[in-house]
Each structure stands twice: as structure tokens, then as C-alpha cells.
Write an enzyme that holds these catalytic residues in place. Structure first.
Site, mmCIF file in Angstrom:
data_model
loop_
_atom_site.group_PDB
_atom_site.id
_atom_site.type_symbol
_atom_site.label_atom_id
_atom_site.label_comp_id
_atom_site.label_asym_id
_atom_site.label_seq_id
_atom_site.Cartn_x
_atom_site.Cartn_y
_atom_site.Cartn_z
ATOM 1 N N GLU A 14 12.527 50.716 8.362
ATOM 2 C CA GLU A 14 12.171 50.276 6.920
ATOM 3 C C GLU A 14 13.182 49.439 6.117
ATOM 4 O O GLU A 14 13.506 49.486 4.949
ATOM 5 C CB GLU A 14 11.698 51.214 5.833
ATOM 6 C CG GLU A 14 10.577 52.258 6.673
ATOM 7 C CD GLU A 14 9.512 51.449 7.060
ATOM 8 O OE1 GLU A 14 9.258 50.328 6.547
ATOM 9 O OE2 GLU A 14 8.485 52.135 7.809
ATOM 10 N N GLY A 15 14.118 48.673 7.105
ATOM 11 C CA GLY A 15 15.077 47.776 6.316
ATOM 12 C C GLY A 15 16.344 48.497 6.576
ATOM 13 O O GLY A 15 16.600 49.664 5.683
#
Length: 584
Positions: free
Chosen positions: A437-438
Site C-alpha cells: 500500500e505504498g
């Protein structure tokens, strides 16, 4: 050997006293029927589900893992039954709008639910964790007919969604993706390409899976400006299988009960979500929700590690403690709970868990206020703060999840390194949250470059105001004056640090990137300081004989005694980042 009890007492303290959420609910037409007794009932039921259904499957799911056979994935024994119980309990619809079949409850209560799910069974919760983000994405960007067709399935739990971004050559840089979509004459599109690392890309929990896929249209601009978002169901309405296939699952360090899939799209039929070439804007609605949930994974890991380390330390006997709380010198060995080294670790675990909970729930409460507060100005302010907090929560919480799980493992000694005591699984499971998620490095860049320097400090100024207001209020109570002063000093440190970064960035454009990681850590520590300064102050509302009141003051004293060294460490690192890094 693993146990979990939902920390309902502390959750209630955060909702009722730290956030004063019932007062905010009473002012909102959306939540005015919600009160604290009902909220506690929801939390109690969520705790029963997590403890009774998910926790017993955590270790067995890790040992068994998922099985892939000819494109089909079987989840560990008990996972599908647990999902049916989750749906029967109405949990997928908790924070969805009543008009769309949901229960219309705040995201704040959903955040508490997510913490419990991740604390008891991270791998299982990966299948459900993206659902609310997909719901928000379709609600905000999908065409009305697409909403009418698929939102009820997401809200009810009949279908589970996925988020399909990553490709073999395109990870964090989605601008490199090659998956393509060609328009058909009936308004649909045909998708071709490969996707990698897709959580829940194939499983046996639901018949249908709704893939939200980033792809390129013909003649799309290059890079991230040419990306569109599509909904691609596993199963079409006429019962036929769509052209999406799982050609394998990853064998991983942790969350082994979560199917991490490679997907092939071979002429799969899909429909555009939002406008052409605006896929990232639509997907980021989903991503921002996912990043808050990933932060809550870190919180869940810290809480589970804290509970089990405490239980082990209370039962493990060895040596004589130099000091017991009753002042009596022991004639025999004591539980290691009494030894200073272990007390130090356990206190850090407790203060980290309870501090992260306050900040994580605050972010969820801000999201509720950004949508439902009666005053438009309050909505705007809450939205700005929530956006600023999101990268800190994702990165700082997940790092603490891994760090504190490692600290907890130390309490177990050699037993912590073997599978009989599941703290080693918590350590393995927690590591991935710092990457997906980053990655945390991307979150640090987003915080400093976009959220602090990029908007001329407007959102950051709101956070500084929040810190100063708390420092001022805390200073009015003698027992909290020292905590308030420390928080006020931290606020000034942040102000000076940002001013220095801004000045140096004019001469050295790479400098903010070198300082970003330590700056995020400094912000994380500052938020924990806010959590504990406020917790100590609002604990006055508890009866004097309530043990929680004494615990909050004790934890605040511990935190602020150990805080200065951490602040100094990050401040020095930020200042030293002015020295350019050599190339290796």
C-alpha cells in the site's frame, strides 16, 4: 499458545473521553441515534467474533497456508466458515450508508473492528480489508448502473473485491504498467495483461470476486496520466467465468493464510470506473482507506504482542528481582515481570499500543467528521487533518508493529523463536505492512514533500494548532503540567525543523527526500506525545478509584520520561541529512 482479549475498556476510554465521540455523534444527523452504550455493544460483539472465531484459526492458518491447484485457491481450514460467520454478523455493512444497505455506523467503529480482526488473524483479515475502500471508490466514481449492480454485493459481503495495481515491472511506479483495455461496442472493455501480488485475487470465500484493475486505454497519454480504472468481475452475470485466471500464489515470509496471487487477464470483460485516464484519482479513494487499515494492522500487532508478552512475563519465573512492588525481598525466584529490563519493554509495549489506538481512532473519527459534520468549515478542517495523518499512520504504525513485536519476542527469550509460542508469527506477519500500500519510504516523501511543504503548511498548521491547544489545556492541571510543557516544546521543535527543511530545500532539492524518513518518525513520536498528554488530562473524568485513571497517569509519566532521547535522535538525523549521500 496464543491468547487475545479485546481491549474494550481502553477502546471505550478513547471513544468516550479522548475523542468525546458521543458529543460529535449527537450533532450529526447521520449518527444522532448512536450513543455510547450502543457503540460498546458493537465493540463487544466484534470482540467476541475476533476472539472466538478468528484467533483459533491464526496459528493453524499459518501452518497450513493456501493451496493452488489448476487456477483454484483453497484457503486454510476454517477460513471460509469464518467468513460466513462474518457475513451473518453483518460486519461488511457496518460503516456503509443505510441507503445502500449498510448499517450507517461511523468509520470510527469500523476502525476498532479492524484493529481486532488484524490483532487476531491478519492473514484472514486480508480478504476483507479492502472491501470498505472499494465501496468508497465505487460510491464516489462509478456510474449509477455500476453502483446499483455491484455495491449491494460488496455491502452485503456476497462478493469480495481486490485492488489490482502491481505488475512485474511496475510496483510503486504505476506509470510503468502495461495492462491494456480496449473498448467494445456495448460500453464494456476487454482487458489484457498480468498483475502481481494481488491479495485475495483468488479464493474460496465467495463465488464472485470483483477486481478493480488499473489499465491503459488505446492512445492513452504516457505515464500515470494515462491510467484508467476498471471493474472486472470473476464471474459474469450469465454465470460464465470471465477471462481472468490465477496462475499461481506466492510463498511468503508471513500472512501465509492470505492468498497473494498472480493474475492473467485474457480478454476479461470490464467496465470503466470514473473518467478515462483518471484512474489514479478514483483508485486513491481506495488507497487512502487501505492505508488507514494497514496502519491499524500495526496497531493490532502491537496490542497482540503486548498482551501475550505480559501474560508470559507474569508466568515465567527466574532469578530474584532487585525490587518488588510490595518492597519485600523475595526468597525465591520471581516472575520476570518484576525485573527492570522486562518492565521497560512491557511499558513501552503498553504505551505504544494505547497511544497508537488514540491516534488511529482519531483519524477515523476525522474521516467521519469530514463527511458528516454539520459545519462545512469543520468538514474541511477534518478532511485536511485526516489526509495529513494518513501517511504517518501507515508508516509509523506499521514500523511500530514490527519493532514492538520484536521487542515482545525478547520477553519470551528462546521460546519466542520457536513456533510453539506464536510471537514469531506476529513478527513475520507484521513485516509486510511496511511494504505494501505504498512503502514507508513513499509515505515519508508524501508527508513531507506533498502534505507539509507542498500546500504551504496549511494542513500542518492545523496539526500544530491541535498540539498547542492540548498543551494549553493540559497545563491547567498540575498533574499534567509537565506533559503539556513537553508537548508544547515538541510543537516548537516541529516548527523549527520544518522551517529549516524549507530553507535548505531552496538550495538542495534532494535534501527533503533525505530528511523525510526521520521527519515522519519525529511526527509519529509527536502524535504519541499528543495521545498521552490528552489521555492523562481527560483521565480526570474517571473516578479516582478507577484503576484506569492511575494507569493512564503512570503510562504518561513513563512515556514522557523516555521521550526526549527519541526526539533528539530524529532531530539530529534530520539536521545531518544536509550532508549529501554518496552514490554506491
Amino acid at each position: 499458545m496464543w491468547s487475545y482479549q479485546a481491549p474494550l475498556r481502553d477502546m471505550q476510554f478513547v471513544l468516550e473521553h479522548w475523542l468525546q465521540a458521543p458529543q460529535a455523534w449527537s450533532r450529526s444527523p447521520t449518527f444522532e441515534a448512536l450513543d455510547m452504550p450502543l457503540a460498546v455493544q458493537v465493540l463487544e460483539e466484534a470482540g467476541r467474533f475476533s476472539q472466538g472465531v478468528l484467533a483459533p484459526l491464526n496459528s493453524s492458518g499459518d501452518r497450513q497456508g493456501c493451496r493452488w491447484t489448476a487456477g483454484q485457491v483453497s484457503t486454510p481450514d476454517g477460513f471460509a466458515e469464518a467468513y460466513r460467520a462474518y457475513v451473518d454478523g453483518g460486519w461488511p455493512s457496518l460503516a456503509c450508508a443505510e441507503a445502500l444497505g449498510g448499517q450507517g455506523l461511523p468509520q470510527l467503529l469500523d476502525a476498532a473492528l479492524q484493529e481486532m480482526l488484524y490483532a487476531t488473524n491478519h492473514a484472514w483479515a486480508m480478504y476483507t480489508g479492502i472491501s470498505h475502500g472499494a465501496y468508497l471508490c465505487l460510491k464516489a466514481h462509478a456510474a449509477p448502473w455500476l453502483q446499483a449492480r455491484y455495491l449491494p454485493e460488496i455491502v452485503s459481503g456476497q462478493a469480495l473485491p481486490t485492488m489490482c495495481l502491481t505488475e512485474p515491472q511496475a510496483g510503486s511506479d504505476v506509470g510503468l504498467l502495461r495492462c491494456r483495455a480496449t473498448p467494445e461496442g456495448d460500453g464494456s472493455y476487454r482487458l489484457h495483461g498480468n498483475k502481481l501480488f494481488i491479495s485475495g485475487g483468488e479464493h474460496d470465500l465467495t463465488t464472485n470476486i470483483l477486481h478493480l484493475v488499473l489499465a491503459r486505454l488505446p492512445n492513452a497519454p504516457p505515464g500515470s496520466r494515462g491510467i484508467s480504472l476498471f471493474l472486472v468481475p470473476k464471474q459474469l452475470d450469465d454465470g460464465r467465468a470471465n477471462g481472468v485466471h490465477c496462475d499461481g500464489i506466492e510463498h511468503k515470509m508471513g500472512i501465509k493464510g492470505s492468498a497473494t496471487c498472480s493474475l492473467i487477464f485474457e480478454g476479461a470483460q470490464g467496465w470503466l470506473i470514473g473518467d478515462a485516464n483518471q484512474g489514479l484519482a478514483a483508485m486513491f479513494v481506495m488507497m487512502n482507506s487501505a492505508r488507514l487499515h494497514v496502519g491499524l494492522q500495526g496497531l493490532g500487532h502491537v496490542e497482540a504482542a503486548w498482551q501475550n508478552a505480559l501474560e508470559y512475563a507474569a508466568g515465567r519465573v527466574q532469578m530474584r528481582a532487585p525490587l518488588r512492588p510490595d518492597g519485600v525481598l523475595a526468597q525465591v525466584a520471581d516472575p520476570i515481570l518484576y525485573h527492570p529490563a522486562m518492565r521497560r519493554v512491557l511499558l513501552e509495549l503498553r504505551t505504544t499500543s494505547e497511544g497508537l489506538r488514540a491516534i488511529g481512532y482519531w483519524a477515523a473519527h476525522l474521516l467521519d467528521q469530514a463527511e458528516h459534520a454539520p459545519d462545512p468549515q469543520a468538514q474541511q478542517r477534518a478532511g485536511q487533518l485526516a489526509q495529513l495523518l494518513t501517511p504517518i499512520i501507515k508508516a509509523f504504525f506499521t514500523e511500530q508493529g514490527f519493532r514492538q513485536a520484536s521487542n515482545a519476542l525478547q520477553v519470551f527469550g528462546g521460546y519466542g523463536y520457536v513456533a510453539e509460542f506464536a510471537i514469531e508469527q506476529t513478527l513475520r506477519d507484521s513485516r509486510i505492512a511496511m511494504i505494501y500500500e505504498g512503502s514507508n519510504e513513499i509515505q515519508a516523501n508524501d508527508l513531507l514533500l506533498r502534505k507539509v511543504l507542498g500546500d504551504e503548511g496549511r494542513a500542518f498548521g492545523l496539526l500544530l494548532t491541535e498540539l498547542r491547544d492540548e498543551a494549553e489545556q493540559g497545563g491547567e492541571w498540575a498533574e499534567c503540567a509537565g506533559f503539556a510543557a513537553a508537548l508544547g516544546n515538541l510543537c516548537e521543535v516541529l516548527t523549527v525543523v520544518v522551517s529549516g527543511i524549507r530553507a535548505r530545500a531552496r538550495e538542495d532539492s534532494e535534501y527533503p527526500y533525505r530528511a523525510a524518513g526521520d521527519f515522519l518518525q519525529l511526527c509519529g513520536v509527536t502524535l504519541l506525545a499528543l495521545a498521552w498528554a490528552r489521555a492523562a488530562r481527560v483521565s480526570r473524568a474517571l473516578p479516582e478509584d478507577d484503576p484506569l485513571r492511575a494507569d493512564k497517569l503512570q503510562s504518561a509519566r513513563f512515556f514522557f520520561n523516555y521521550l526526549p532521547s527519541r526526539v533528539a535522535q530524529y532531530r539530529v538525523a534530520i539536521e545531518n541529512a544536509c550532508e549529501a549521500l554518496p552514490f554506491v
